[in-house]
Design a protein around this motif. Structure first.
Motif, PDB file in Angstrom:
ATOM      1  N   ASP A  37     147.402  -6.230  41.913  1.00 16.82           N
ATOM      2  CA  ASP A  37     146.225  -6.711  42.802  1.00 16.82           C
ATOM      3  C   ASP A  37     146.413  -8.068  43.252  1.00 16.82           C
ATOM      4  OD1 ASP A  37     144.809  -4.382  41.970  1.00 16.82           O
ATOM      5  OD2 ASP A  37     143.360  -5.115  40.530  1.00 16.82           O
ATOM      6  N   VAL A  38     147.014  -8.903  42.473  1.00 18.79           N
ATOM      7  CA  VAL A  38     147.549 -10.282  43.014  1.00 18.79           C
ATOM      8  C   VAL A  38     148.360 -10.076  44.174  1.00 18.79           C
ATOM      9  CG1 VAL A  38     148.553 -12.341  42.363  1.00 18.79           C
ATOM     10  CG2 VAL A  38     147.026 -11.459  40.750  1.00 18.79           C
ATOM     11  N   VAL A  39     149.533  -9.320  44.066  1.00 18.65           N
ATOM     12  CA  VAL A  39     150.538  -9.255  45.279  1.00 18.65           C
ATOM     13  C   VAL A  39     149.811  -8.582  46.449  1.00 18.65           C
ATOM     14  CG1 VAL A  39     152.428  -7.938  45.873  1.00 18.65           C
ATOM     15  CG2 VAL A  39     152.575  -8.983  43.661  1.00 18.65           C
ATOM     16  N   ASP A  40     149.128  -7.499  46.259  1.00 25.76           N
ATOM     17  CA  ASP A  40     148.433  -6.640  47.456  1.00 25.76           C
ATOM     18  C   ASP A  40     147.563  -7.798  48.004  1.00 25.76           C
ATOM     19  OD1 ASP A  40     149.971  -4.648  46.997  1.00 25.76           O
ATOM     20  OD2 ASP A  40     148.327  -3.602  46.163  1.00 25.76           O
ATOM     21  N   ALA A  41     146.825  -8.709  47.324  1.00 26.68           N
ATOM     22  CA  ALA A  41     145.588  -9.568  47.910  1.00 26.68           C
ATOM     23  C   ALA A  41     146.618 -10.735  48.658  1.00 26.68           C
ATOM     24  CB  ALA A  41     144.860 -10.032  46.886  1.00 26.68           C
ATOM     25  N   ALA A  42     147.436 -11.217  47.972  1.00 29.48           N
ATOM     26  CA  ALA A  42     148.242 -12.218  48.521  1.00 29.48           C
ATOM     27  C   ALA A  42     148.781 -11.892  49.975  1.00 29.48           C
ATOM     28  CB  ALA A  42     149.347 -12.892  47.754  1.00 29.48           C
ATOM     29  N   LEU A  43     149.357 -10.849  50.018  1.00 30.08           N
ATOM     30  CA  LEU A  43     150.080 -10.257  51.234  1.00 30.08           C
ATOM     31  C   LEU A  43     148.904 -10.200  52.501  1.00 30.08           C
ATOM     32  CD1 LEU A  43     152.599  -7.884  49.834  1.00 30.08           C
ATOM     33  CD2 LEU A  43     153.013  -9.898  51.311  1.00 30.08           C
ATOM     34  N   LYS A  44     147.782  -9.565  52.076  1.00 32.61           N
ATOM     35  CA  LYS A  44     146.808  -9.419  52.847  1.00 32.61           C
ATOM     36  C   LYS A  44     146.110 -10.603  53.371  1.00 32.61           C
ATOM     37  CE  LYS A  44     145.346  -4.911  51.416  1.00 32.61           C
ATOM     38  NZ  LYS A  44     144.401  -4.153  50.513  1.00 32.61           N
ATOM     39  N   GLN A  45     145.907 -11.721  52.592  1.00 34.56           N
ATOM     40  CA  GLN A  45     145.523 -12.889  52.708  1.00 34.56           C
ATOM     41  C   GLN A  45     146.513 -13.699  53.773  1.00 34.56           C
ATOM     42  OE1 GLN A  45     144.519 -14.509  48.955  1.00 34.56           O
ATOM     43  NE2 GLN A  45     142.782 -13.163  48.810  1.00 34.56           N
ATOM     44  N   LEU A  46     147.639 -13.476  53.326  1.00 34.59           N
ATOM     45  CA  LEU A  46     148.819 -14.188  54.159  1.00 34.59           C
ATOM     46  C   LEU A  46     148.876 -13.469  55.840  1.00 34.59           C
ATOM     47  CD1 LEU A  46     151.282 -16.139  54.404  1.00 34.59           C
ATOM     48  CD2 LEU A  46     152.702 -14.112  53.643  1.00 34.59           C
ATOM     49  N   LYS A  47     148.702 -12.346  55.841  1.00 33.15           N
ATOM     50  CA  LYS A  47     148.668 -11.767  56.827  1.00 33.15           C
ATOM     51  C   LYS A  47     147.514 -12.205  57.907  1.00 33.15           C
ATOM     52  CE  LYS A  47     147.916  -7.138  59.172  1.00 33.15           C
ATOM     53  NZ  LYS A  47     149.306  -7.090  60.037  1.00 33.15           N
ATOM     54  N   LYS A  48     146.262 -12.309  57.303  1.00 32.40           N
ATOM     55  CA  LYS A  48     145.295 -12.793  58.050  1.00 32.40           C
ATOM     56  C   LYS A  48     145.286 -14.202  58.345  1.00 32.40           C
ATOM     57  CE  LYS A  48     140.257 -13.426  57.692  1.00 32.40           C
ATOM     58  NZ  LYS A  48     139.082 -12.998  56.627  1.00 32.40           N
ATOM     59  N   ARG A  49     145.672 -15.099  57.604  1.00 30.87           N
ATOM     60  CA  ARG A  49     145.959 -16.496  57.958  1.00 30.87           C
ATOM     61  C   ARG A  49     147.096 -16.674  58.968  1.00 30.87           C
ATOM     62  NH1 ARG A  49     143.784 -21.562  56.662  1.00 30.87           N
ATOM     63  NH2 ARG A  49     145.312 -22.994  56.865  1.00 30.87           N
ATOM     64  N   VAL A  50     148.086 -15.882  58.931  1.00 29.79           N
ATOM     65  CA  VAL A  50     149.323 -16.116  59.935  1.00 29.79           C
ATOM     66  C   VAL A  50     148.664 -15.550  61.299  1.00 29.79           C
ATOM     67  CG1 VAL A  50     151.483 -15.454  60.603  1.00 29.79           C
ATOM     68  CG2 VAL A  50     151.069 -16.336  58.318  1.00 29.79           C
ATOM     69  N   GLU A  51     148.114 -14.482  61.405  1.00 25.28           N
ATOM     70  CA  GLU A  51     147.825 -13.811  62.491  1.00 25.28           C
ATOM     71  C   GLU A  51     146.615 -14.555  62.990  1.00 25.28           C
ATOM     72  OE1 GLU A  51     147.319  -9.675  61.916  1.00 25.28           O
ATOM     73  OE2 GLU A  51     149.519  -9.289  61.849  1.00 25.28           O
ATOM     74  N   GLU A  52     145.821 -15.071  62.263  1.00 25.62           N
ATOM     75  CA  GLU A  52     144.456 -15.833  63.106  1.00 25.62           C
ATOM     76  C   GLU A  52     145.020 -17.276  63.328  1.00 25.62           C
ATOM     77  OE1 GLU A  52     141.415 -15.446  60.229  1.00 25.62           O
ATOM     78  OE2 GLU A  52     140.959 -13.258  60.588  1.00 25.62           O
ATOM     79  N   GLY A  53     145.988 -17.707  62.992  1.00 25.91           N
ATOM     80  CA  GLY A  53     146.458 -19.226  63.227  1.00 25.91           C
ATOM     81  C   GLY A  53     145.855 -20.167  62.520  1.00 25.91           C
TER      82      GLY A  53
END
Length: 145
Positions: free
Chosen positions: A129-145
């Motif tokens: 759960d931690v790994v999956d959430a971290a990756l999704k949150q990282l993706k959102k942060r990077v792609e939204e700038g």
């Protein structure tokens, strides 16, 4: 040896853009749900964190930890290991960023162990759960700038 959890995600950005967000640990509380507070204790010559204290609240994994970061393997890899914690006895992880036709593939590997007994199945689920959430949150942060 403790089992590890690993997952990956495709992010529509360059590896450099992803690593810039990964290296900006002080901003993690703005976008990483389980990270409540970050204090950088030591930096390398390039300004990247080497030792960091982090307040984590990820459900079953709740602690204040001091981590040592290693940026030396490659510009597209960062790993960390546990220096000190109250509840955790192990917290080793690594982000690896590789080129991909749609941007880059980010892999996150995490190994966590607790001082208190916990069923392996429950611990692995919490890690996942931690790994999956971290990756999704990282993706959102990077792609939204």
């Amino acid at each position: 040896m403790t089992d590890q959890t690993e997952s990956s995600i495709i992010i529509e950005a360059s590896p450099e853009e992803v690593m810039e967000v990964v290296a900006d640990l002080e901003k993690y509380p703005e976008w990483a749900g389980s990270i409540k507070k970050v204090e950088v204790l030591e930096r390398d010559a390039q300004g990247r964190p080497l030792q960091v204290t982090i307040n984590i609240d990820a459900g079953a994994m709740r602690d204040t930890v001091t981590l040592n970061y290693d940026w030396s393997e490659s510009p597209k890899v960062v790993s960390w290991s546990l220096e000190e914690a109250k509840m955790l006895t192990e917290m080793d992880g690594q982000y690896t960023v590789d080129e991909h036709e749609d941007g880059c593939e980010v892999s996150y590997r995490l190994t966590v162990d607790l001082a208190m007994p916990m069923l392996s199945m429950i611990k692995r689920k919490a890690e996942k759960d931690v790994v999956d959430a971290a990756l999704k949150q990282l993706k959102k942060r990077v792609e939204e700038g």
